[in-house]
Design a protein around this motif. Structure first.
Motif, mmCIF file in Angstrom:
data_model
loop_
_atom_site.group_PDB
_atom_site.id
_atom_site.type_symbol
_atom_site.label_atom_id
_atom_site.label_comp_id
_atom_site.label_asym_id
_atom_site.label_seq_id
_atom_site.Cartn_x
_atom_site.Cartn_y
_atom_site.Cartn_z
ATOM 1 N N LEU A 73 0.723 -1.307 -0.047
ATOM 2 C CA LEU A 73 -0.143 -0.080 0.005
ATOM 3 C C LEU A 73 0.866 1.299 -0.057
ATOM 4 N N GLY A 74 2.159 1.103 0.158
ATOM 5 C CA GLY A 74 3.062 2.229 0.079
ATOM 6 C C GLY A 74 3.285 2.809 1.316
ATOM 7 N N HIS A 75 2.866 2.152 2.234
ATOM 8 C CA HIS A 75 3.127 2.505 3.778
ATOM 9 C C HIS A 75 4.280 2.030 4.404
ATOM 10 N N TYR A 76 5.517 2.606 3.977
ATOM 11 C CA TYR A 76 6.908 1.810 4.209
ATOM 12 C C TYR A 76 7.236 1.926 5.789
ATOM 13 N N ASP A 77 7.019 2.927 6.297
ATOM 14 C CA ASP A 77 7.280 3.191 7.819
ATOM 15 C C ASP A 77 6.643 2.118 8.460
ATOM 16 N N GLY B 114 15.001 -5.169 4.395
ATOM 17 C CA GLY B 114 15.864 -4.615 3.556
ATOM 18 C C GLY B 114 14.970 -3.831 2.456
ATOM 19 N N ASP B 115 14.060 -4.629 1.754
ATOM 20 C CA ASP B 115 13.103 -3.984 0.886
ATOM 21 C C ASP B 115 12.495 -2.712 1.360
ATOM 22 N N ALA B 116 11.841 -2.814 2.725
ATOM 23 C CA ALA B 116 11.144 -1.706 3.312
ATOM 24 C C ALA B 116 12.046 -0.402 3.482
ATOM 25 N N TYR B 117 13.252 -0.729 3.995
ATOM 26 C CA TYR B 117 14.137 0.553 4.140
ATOM 27 C C TYR B 117 14.498 1.098 3.032
ATOM 28 N N HIS C 217 13.111 1.495 0.251
ATOM 29 C CA HIS C 217 11.991 2.322 -0.236
ATOM 30 C C HIS C 217 11.553 3.549 0.597
ATOM 31 N N SER C 218 12.026 3.276 1.779
ATOM 32 C CA SER C 218 11.508 4.258 3.004
ATOM 33 C C SER C 218 12.506 5.549 2.839
ATOM 34 N N GLU C 219 12.214 6.644 3.913
ATOM 35 C CA GLU C 219 13.125 7.622 3.693
ATOM 36 C C GLU C 219 14.369 7.486 4.400
ATOM 37 N N PHE C 220 14.407 6.351 5.011
ATOM 38 C CA PHE C 220 16.096 5.815 5.287
ATOM 39 C C PHE C 220 16.825 5.678 4.233
ATOM 40 N N GLY C 221 16.258 4.875 3.387
ATOM 41 C CA GLY C 221 17.213 4.801 2.069
ATOM 42 C C GLY C 221 17.968 3.667 2.104
ATOM 43 N N GLU D 31 21.034 -1.852 3.609
ATOM 44 C CA GLU D 31 22.124 -2.724 3.089
ATOM 45 C C GLU D 31 22.473 -3.780 4.253
ATOM 46 N N PRO D 32 22.700 -3.345 5.465
ATOM 47 C CA PRO D 32 22.770 -4.160 6.479
ATOM 48 C C PRO D 32 21.645 -5.451 6.841
ATOM 49 N N MET D 33 20.484 -5.028 6.490
ATOM 50 C CA MET D 33 19.526 -6.012 6.340
ATOM 51 C C MET D 33 19.619 -7.168 5.470
#
Length: 543
Positions: free
Chosen positions: A387-391, A415-418, A420-424, A429-431
């Motif tokens: 739904l695009g709610h990455y946080d 990893g996917d969520a981070y 595409h989130s604001e954290f980038g 990468e560590p995930m």
């Protein structure tokens, strides 16, 4: 997203006498003694299930009705059996009073009943006696092999048997890490007390395999294999041990050995649905869906109301892209087990695949309310991700990882969520690297696991490791050339590497194999592809 490891529902093909063994009610003043009634019932059930001449409802089906106000007739209808064995257990000083009664489900007529006063050390002999009385009351004509199975005398140290029953009680609880660890500890105490206790080793194998399935810790797999082999050396006629071994070999990619073990189990008892389910899963991993479907359907024919067989058939149809055919199986499970978190989990998966992310989220939230498992947290997180709610997804994925820190897919989802989130990417990468490490641990056990290879390719691509990503994608595609999930994860990997044409080709193969268009259009991992006209050209035509 993750489905829990559960069209036309087949009718039984045999006319064997049918029975369900219900948990024996604890009538003792101490609630802690409940394990005893459940354990006795389960052991009687296992003994009766060894007889080819009886159709015995699976434990997971009959035990569903524990502590529920349901009459015998309804139990018979839900489980598809003509007879029900029920009873009670009461501790009185240093003795145990056990009452058992065999009831005709259609009209409630009592075919047989008996009350026993025994010392705890005599419980093994008591369960054997109850099983013989049931067979006699049903007027079942036994084969020589069945008569031998029913007359075999087992001697076990009473304390070891008590540890064993307590361990089985934990295996009957929701299979989270804590319950499985308690079960393993108790089984280890049982075999320490009685070194030749085959059933306790089989239980130990079961518990360790459950821990491996949750966390993917290689040490659990190796310990489970050792326990299974020890059980087998002690009792080569225990079909349940061959099924456990089959599942172990399947998990490690030794598919021919797995098939051999499942077939050995069927040679000992050809009515075991669990053996057919194991064969179905194995043939699926061998990329032979036609043979797999035959075994799933056979399992349902043997026990039409066995929820695990219905679940496996639904999951099979789901996996091969026949989601519309899968839904009736999931719906049937929700009818048989309306309080089952697994039923809601898989209904959520069906909604998810059809593109109804809101209803998927609601169903998964219901599953989460019933049991806060890593799978439920992950699935609710996935609905938020699409739904695009990455946080929001990040918070839920973290909760899932807390419950199953060795599950590589959960770290990959993080990893996917981070990413595409604001954290980038710096947080992603560590995930991804942790997901790769855990996936490679799994591949050391089963290098033929095409699904894990494809996901490892996606993770490597997401951190820019082109060489390893290409190797994993090629390996997955070679092992499972018709698997839509392999093609789809290959598409996301190529997209992450900027290889648009190769990504589109892989996505085309995934869609042609049945992968849902709705997911491809909502997946942030493919957002670079969606801007071009070639992406829209892949949209399947409506029939």
């Amino acid at each position: 997203y993750q489905r829990s490891e559960q069209a036309r529902v087949a009718e039984p093909v045999t006319e064997r006498a049918s029975i369900a063994v219900m948990p024996f009610v604890n009538m003792s003043d101490v609630a802690d003694m409940e394990y005893l009634g459940d354990g006795l019932a389960e052991e009687i059930l296992n003994l009766l299930a060894k007889l080819d001449e009886l159709n015995v409802a699976a434990r997971t089906s009959s035990f569903y009705f524990k502590n529920k106000e349901v009459d015998i007739q309804m139990i018979g209808e839900h489980l598809g059996v003509a007879h029900v064995l029920e009873g009670s257990v009461r501790y009185q000083g240093d003795r145990v009073r056990v009452t058992a009664q065999l009831i005709k489900a259609e009209d409630g007529f009592h075919l047989w009943s008996e009350t026993y006063d025994r010392e705890p050390k005599d419980l093994l002999a008591l369960q054997d006696d109850i099983a013989r009385q049931v067979v006699n009351s049903l007027h079942v004509l036994l084969s020589p092999d069945s008569r031998e199975a029913l007359s075999r005398v087992t001697t076990v140290d009473p304390l070891a048997y008590d540890y064993y029953l307590r361990g089985r009680a934990y295996l009957r609880l929701p299979r989270d890490e804590a319950n499985l660890e308690f079960a393993v500890e108790l089984f280890r105490k049982a075999v320490a007390q009685h070194a030749a206790f085959a059933d306790a080793y089989a239980g130990l194998c079961d518990g360790l395999l459950g821990l491996y399935s949750i966390g993917r810790d290689v040490a659990y797999f190796e310990a489970a294999e050792s326990a299974c082999h020890r059980a087998l050396t002690l009792d080569r006629r225990a079909a349940s041990v061959y099924i456990a071994l089959g599942n172990l070999y399947r998990s490690s990619g030794q598919y021919d050995q797995a098939i051999g073990e499942f077939n050995t189990a069927l040679s000992l008892n050809h009515t075991l649905p669990e053996a057919h389910l194991g064969l179905g899963d194995t043939y699926m991993q061998k990329s032979d869906p036609e043979t797999a479907e035959q075994h799933y359907r056979r399992a349902i024919e043997l026990q039409p109301t066995y929820w695990q067989a219905l679940m496996s058939m639904g999951n099979f149809l789901f996996q091969v892209g026949r989601v519309g055919e899968a839904i009736p199986y999931y719906r049937r499970i929700s009818e048989l087990m309306p309080e089952s978190e697994t039923a809601f989990n898989n209904m959520g998966a069906a909604y998810f695949v059809t593109g109804d992310f809101e209803r998927a989220s609601a169903a998964w939230q219901r599953s989460l309310d019933l049991e806060p498992s890593s799978t439920a947290y992950s699935n609710v997180a996935s609905s938020e991700f699409f739904l695009g709610h990455y946080d929001r997804a990040l918070s839920l994925y973290h909760k899932a990882v807390e419950l199953a820190p060795e599950d590589y897919q959960l770290w990959g989802n993080l990893g996917d969520a981070y990413r595409h989130s604001e954290f980038g990417r710096e947080m992603a990468e560590p995930m991804y690297r942790n997901a790769i490490r855990l996936a490679e641990n799994r591949l050391r056990i089963n290098p033929s696991d095409a699904g894990t290879l494809a996901l490892a390719g996606h993770y490597c691509a997401s951190i820019g490791d082109r060489d390893r990503a290409s190797k994993y994608i090629a390996g997955a595609s070679g092992l499972a050339p018709e698997n839509m999930y392999v093609h789809y994860n290959s598409a996301t990997a190529w997209a992450a590497l900027g290889e648009e044409e190769m990504a589109l080709q892989a996505l085309k193969r995934a869609l042609a194999s049945g992968y849902p268009w709705h997911i491809a259009t909502a997946d942030a991992n493919l957002k670079e592809l969606r801007s071009g006209p070639q992406f829209e050209a892949l949209k399947p035509r409506q029939p």
